[in-house]
Design a protein around this motif. Structure first.
Motif, PDB file in Angstrom:
ATOM      1  N   LEU A  40       0.813  -1.212   0.000  1.00 21.49           N
ATOM      2  CA  LEU A  40       0.000   0.000   0.000  1.00 21.49           C
ATOM      3  C   LEU A  40       0.847   1.262   0.000  1.00 21.49           C
ATOM      4  CD1 LEU A  40      -2.814  -0.998   2.552  1.00 21.49           C
ATOM      5  CD2 LEU A  40      -2.959  -0.926   0.055  1.00 21.49           C
ATOM      6  N   ALA A  41       2.087   1.168   0.478  1.00 21.49           N
ATOM      7  CA  ALA A  41       2.935   2.354   0.575  1.00 21.49           C
ATOM      8  C   ALA A  41       3.815   2.560  -0.649  1.00 21.49           C
ATOM      9  CB  ALA A  41       3.808   2.263   1.830  1.00 21.49           C
ATOM     10  N   ARG A  42       4.322   1.487  -1.259  1.00 21.88           N
ATOM     11  CA  ARG A  42       5.367   1.631  -2.282  1.00 21.88           C
ATOM     12  C   ARG A  42       4.981   1.137  -3.670  1.00 21.88           C
ATOM     13  NH1 ARG A  42       9.204   4.636   0.448  1.00 21.88           N
ATOM     14  NH2 ARG A  42      10.687   4.027  -1.165  1.00 21.88           N
ATOM     15  N   LEU A  43       3.995   0.276  -3.790  1.00 27.10           N
ATOM     16  CA  LEU A  43       3.685  -0.309  -5.089  1.00 27.10           C
ATOM     17  C   LEU A  43       2.559   0.448  -5.774  1.00 27.10           C
ATOM     18  CD1 LEU A  43       3.873  -4.132  -4.288  1.00 27.10           C
ATOM     19  CD2 LEU A  43       5.697  -2.580  -5.025  1.00 27.10           C
ATOM     20  N   ALA A  44       2.605   0.467  -7.081  1.00 20.35           N
ATOM     21  CA  ALA A  44       1.556   1.114  -7.890  1.00 20.35           C
ATOM     22  C   ALA A  44       0.478   0.085  -8.200  1.00 20.35           C
ATOM     23  CB  ALA A  44       2.149   1.699  -9.171  1.00 20.35           C
ATOM     24  N   ILE A  45      -0.466  -0.053  -7.310  1.00 20.96           N
ATOM     25  CA  ILE A  45      -1.555  -1.009  -7.493  1.00 20.96           C
ATOM     26  C   ILE A  45      -2.855  -0.234  -7.707  1.00 20.96           C
ATOM     27  CG2 ILE A  45      -0.468  -2.837  -6.144  1.00 20.96           C
ATOM     28  CD1 ILE A  45      -2.056  -2.002  -3.758  1.00 20.96           C
ATOM     29  N   ILE A  68       0.363   0.830  10.475  1.00 18.34           N
ATOM     30  CA  ILE A  68       1.671   1.149  11.066  1.00 18.34           C
ATOM     31  C   ILE A  68       2.791   0.895  10.052  1.00 18.34           C
ATOM     32  CG2 ILE A  68       3.347   0.414  12.800  1.00 18.34           C
ATOM     33  CD1 ILE A  68       1.046   0.003  14.728  1.00 18.34           C
ATOM     34  N   PHE A  69       2.744  -0.275   9.403  1.00 23.84           N
ATOM     35  CA  PHE A  69       3.771  -0.577   8.393  1.00 23.84           C
ATOM     36  C   PHE A  69       3.660   0.346   7.188  1.00 23.84           C
ATOM     37  CE2 PHE A  69       4.123  -4.820  10.472  1.00 23.84           C
ATOM     38  CZ  PHE A  69       5.490  -4.826  10.635  1.00 23.84           C
ATOM     39  N   ARG A  70       2.456   0.678   6.795  1.00 23.42           N
ATOM     40  CA  ARG A  70       2.281   1.606   5.670  1.00 23.42           C
ATOM     41  C   ARG A  70       2.908   2.958   5.997  1.00 23.42           C
ATOM     42  NH1 ARG A  70      -1.460   5.589   4.596  1.00 23.42           N
ATOM     43  NH2 ARG A  70      -1.803   6.058   2.392  1.00 23.42           N
ATOM     44  N   GLN A  71       2.688   3.438   7.217  1.00 19.57           N
ATOM     45  CA  GLN A  71       3.274   4.711   7.622  1.00 19.57           C
ATOM     46  C   GLN A  71       4.801   4.641   7.617  1.00 19.57           C
ATOM     47  OE1 GLN A  71       1.971   7.602   8.248  1.00 19.57           O
ATOM     48  NE2 GLN A  71       3.783   8.640   9.096  1.00 19.57           N
ATOM     49  N   PHE A  72       5.343   3.505   8.077  1.00 23.88           N
ATOM     50  CA  PHE A  72       6.800   3.375   8.133  1.00 23.88           C
ATOM     51  C   PHE A  72       7.409   3.320   6.742  1.00 23.88           C
ATOM     52  CE2 PHE A  72      10.610   0.750   8.102  1.00 23.88           C
ATOM     53  CZ  PHE A  72      11.391   1.401   9.040  1.00 23.88           C
ATOM     54  N   PHE A  73       6.873   2.467   5.866  1.00 22.83           N
ATOM     55  CA  PHE A  73       7.448   2.332   4.528  1.00 22.83           C
ATOM     56  C   PHE A  73       7.247   3.600   3.694  1.00 22.83           C
ATOM     57  CE2 PHE A  73       6.720  -2.360   5.272  1.00 22.83           C
ATOM     58  CZ  PHE A  73       8.061  -2.655   5.394  1.00 22.83           C
ATOM     59  N   LYS A  74       6.169   4.310   3.954  1.00 21.89           N
ATOM     60  CA  LYS A  74       5.927   5.544   3.210  1.00 21.89           C
ATOM     61  C   LYS A  74       6.941   6.625   3.569  1.00 21.89           C
ATOM     62  CE  LYS A  74       1.816   7.952   1.575  1.00 21.89           C
ATOM     63  NZ  LYS A  74       0.383   8.245   1.844  1.00 21.89           N
ATOM     64  N   SER A  75       7.478   6.561   4.785  1.00 20.00           N
ATOM     65  CA  SER A  75       8.435   7.574   5.227  1.00 20.00           C
ATOM     66  C   SER A  75       9.860   7.309   4.740  1.00 20.00           C
ATOM     67  CB  SER A  75       8.438   7.652   6.762  1.00 20.00           C
ATOM     68  OG  SER A  75       8.888   6.431   7.329  1.00 20.00           O
ATOM     69  N   GLN A  76      10.106   6.141   4.123  1.00 25.42           N
ATOM     70  CA  GLN A  76      11.446   5.826   3.641  1.00 25.42           C
ATOM     71  C   GLN A  76      11.717   6.509   2.301  1.00 25.42           C
ATOM     72  OE1 GLN A  76      13.476   4.117   5.759  1.00 25.42           O
ATOM     73  NE2 GLN A  76      11.657   4.211   7.070  1.00 25.42           N
ATOM     74  N   PRO A  77      12.939   6.988   2.054  1.00 26.63           N
ATOM     75  CA  PRO A  77      13.242   7.664   0.783  1.00 26.63           C
ATOM     76  C   PRO A  77      13.232   6.690  -0.392  1.00 26.63           C
ATOM     77  CG  PRO A  77      15.226   7.402   2.111  1.00 26.63           C
ATOM     78  CD  PRO A  77      14.081   7.004   2.991  1.00 26.63           C
ATOM     79  N   PRO A  78      12.735   7.116  -1.545  1.00 24.63           N
ATOM     80  CA  PRO A  78      12.682   6.231  -2.724  1.00 24.63           C
ATOM     81  C   PRO A  78      14.059   5.801  -3.213  1.00 24.63           C
ATOM     82  CG  PRO A  78      11.252   8.144  -3.007  1.00 24.63           C
ATOM     83  CD  PRO A  78      12.091   8.414  -1.806  1.00 24.63           C
ATOM     84  N   SER A  79      15.096   6.539  -2.867  1.00 28.10           N
ATOM     85  CA  SER A  79      16.439   6.205  -3.354  1.00 28.10           C
ATOM     86  C   SER A  79      16.919   4.852  -2.843  1.00 28.10           C
ATOM     87  CB  SER A  79      17.430   7.295  -2.936  1.00 28.10           C
ATOM     88  OG  SER A  79      17.457   7.437  -1.525  1.00 28.10           O
ATOM     89  N   LEU A  80      16.330   4.353  -1.785  1.00 30.57           N
ATOM     90  CA  LEU A  80      16.736   3.048  -1.271  1.00 30.57           C
ATOM     91  C   LEU A  80      16.444   1.923  -2.259  1.00 30.57           C
ATOM     92  CD1 LEU A  80      15.452   3.390   2.423  1.00 30.57           C
ATOM     93  CD2 LEU A  80      17.826   3.424   1.653  1.00 30.57           C
ATOM     94  N   GLU A  81      15.415   2.107  -3.074  1.00 32.37           N
ATOM     95  CA  GLU A  81      15.011   1.050  -3.996  1.00 32.37           C
ATOM     96  C   GLU A  81      15.489   1.282  -5.427  1.00 32.37           C
ATOM     97  OE1 GLU A  81      10.698  -0.295  -2.430  1.00 32.37           O
ATOM     98  OE2 GLU A  81      10.866   1.818  -2.935  1.00 32.37           O
ATOM     99  N   GLU A  82      15.879   2.506  -5.732  1.00 28.80           N
ATOM    100  CA  GLU A  82      16.181   2.823  -7.128  1.00 28.80           C
ATOM    101  C   GLU A  82      17.361   2.023  -7.668  1.00 28.80           C
ATOM    102  OE1 GLU A  82      16.723   6.999  -7.197  1.00 28.80           O
ATOM    103  OE2 GLU A  82      14.570   7.457  -7.063  1.00 28.80           O
ATOM    104  N   ALA A  83      18.424   1.894  -6.861  1.00 29.45           N
ATOM    105  CA  ALA A  83      19.599   1.150  -7.330  1.00 29.45           C
ATOM    106  C   ALA A  83      19.266  -0.313  -7.557  1.00 29.45           C
ATOM    107  CB  ALA A  83      20.732   1.292  -6.314  1.00 29.45           C
TER     108      ALA A  83
END
Length: 309
Positions: A113-118, A177-192
């Motif tokens: 719910l936080a990071r994927l385009a669904i 709670i997990f949605r709030q946590f993952f949403k607060s992480q910067p996108p650069s962590l996944e880009e590489a």
């Protein structure tokens, strides 16, 4: 001049340069913290002193906190009445299994719910929030009929199956709670990792889940405590056999005094009050011990997960 210098030094000692530096401010803070600590510890202290009292001390109104004679008989009766090893094993199996499953499933759902385009992500989030707002008493009869037809009553699966599908005890809250946590992480962590061709599962298990250790600990402890203390759901689904400590505590009076048929007599019976307090202490002691060891990481996890926000 000397008197003025001494008065200024005394004022600095009492009041301090900042509001919280002086002795007077520290004294006020310690007094307030002591009052709050007493309010929280008073039920526990009452429970411990009551379970150590003899029947004569329980009947004596002059004995309030310190018993004249310390006895361990109430603890022994509670241990035997609860069938503590069996009930402890049942409760621990339910709490540990469902908590671990909820950590995994709710973290995956929160990440999606936080990071994927669904599609319809906003609608799904609203429906998850709606399931948190619905009281369990509203859906208890349909759940009972479903579990009865599937043959899952009086077993661990009445709690495990909803947890697998993200609808365990307070599951919607953990997803948020997990949605709030993952949403607060910067996108650069996944880009590489995406540039290297990493899949969604690898992104989740190798990058995001290790970062969510604090959130996992918070969710695990919350879920464990709620599963440990739950009473309504086990009373409906676990009528016999696989019963946890909460159900054994409710039936303790019948085990101790089968002759007391009236519920009012059972509640007001001072003879068994010490035994019931001992049983309550045996129930809360394991999660209290776990929290004592994990409270440092628990508080840190709450700060990092954004629950306050």
């Amino acid at each position: 001049m000397l008197w003025r210098r001494e008065s200024q030094r005394l004022k600095a000692l009492l009041m301090g340069r900042n509001l919280s530096d002086g002795l007077l401010a520290k004294l006020i803070i310690y007094v307030l913290l002591s009052i709050v600590a007493y309010l929280y510890l008073q039920p526990l202290l009452y429970m411990i002193t009551t379970m150590l009292k003899t029947v004569s001390d329980l009947l004596d109104p002059s004995v309030k906190w310190i018993p004249r004679v310390v006895t361990w008989e109430n603890l022994t009766k509670a241990y035997e009445g609860l069938r503590y090893p069996e009930a402890l094993r049942n409760t621990a199996v339910i709490a540990l299994t469902c908590s671990l499953v909820q950590v995994l499933v709710c973290s995956m759902t929160g990440y999606a719910l936080a990071r994927l385009a669904i599609p319809f992500k906003g609608l799904i989030t609203a429906l998850v929030l709606l399931t948190f707002l619905i009281p369990p008493q509203v859906i208890i009869i349909p759940l009972y009929v479903i579990f009865s037809k599937l043959g899952l009553l009086n077993s661990l699966f009445v709690f495990l199956v909803p947890a697998i599908f993200g609808q365990g005890l307070k599951g919607a809250l953990f997803i948020l709670i997990f949605r709030q946590f993952f949403k607060s992480q910067p996108p650069s962590l996944e880009e590489a990792a995406k540039l290297d061709g990493a899949s969604v599962a690898r992104l989740y298990f190798r990058i995001m889940l290790p970062l969510a250790q604090s959130a996992c600990l918070v969710v695990f402890l919350f879920s464990f405590i709620w599963y440990w203390n739950m009473y309504y759901e086990p009373s409906m689904f676990l009528a016999k056999g696989f019963t946890p400590l909460s159900i054994r505590l409710d039936n303790l009076e019948e085990v101790l005094n089968p002759s007391l048929l009236s519920s009012q007599e059972s509640v007001n019976n001072p003879v068994t009050e010490g035994t019931k307090m001992a049983a309550a202490f045996l129930i809360i002691f394991p999660p209290m011990l776990i929290f004592m060891f994990l409270q440092r990481w628990f508080i840190t996890g709450i700060e990092r997960t954004g629950i306050v926000e």
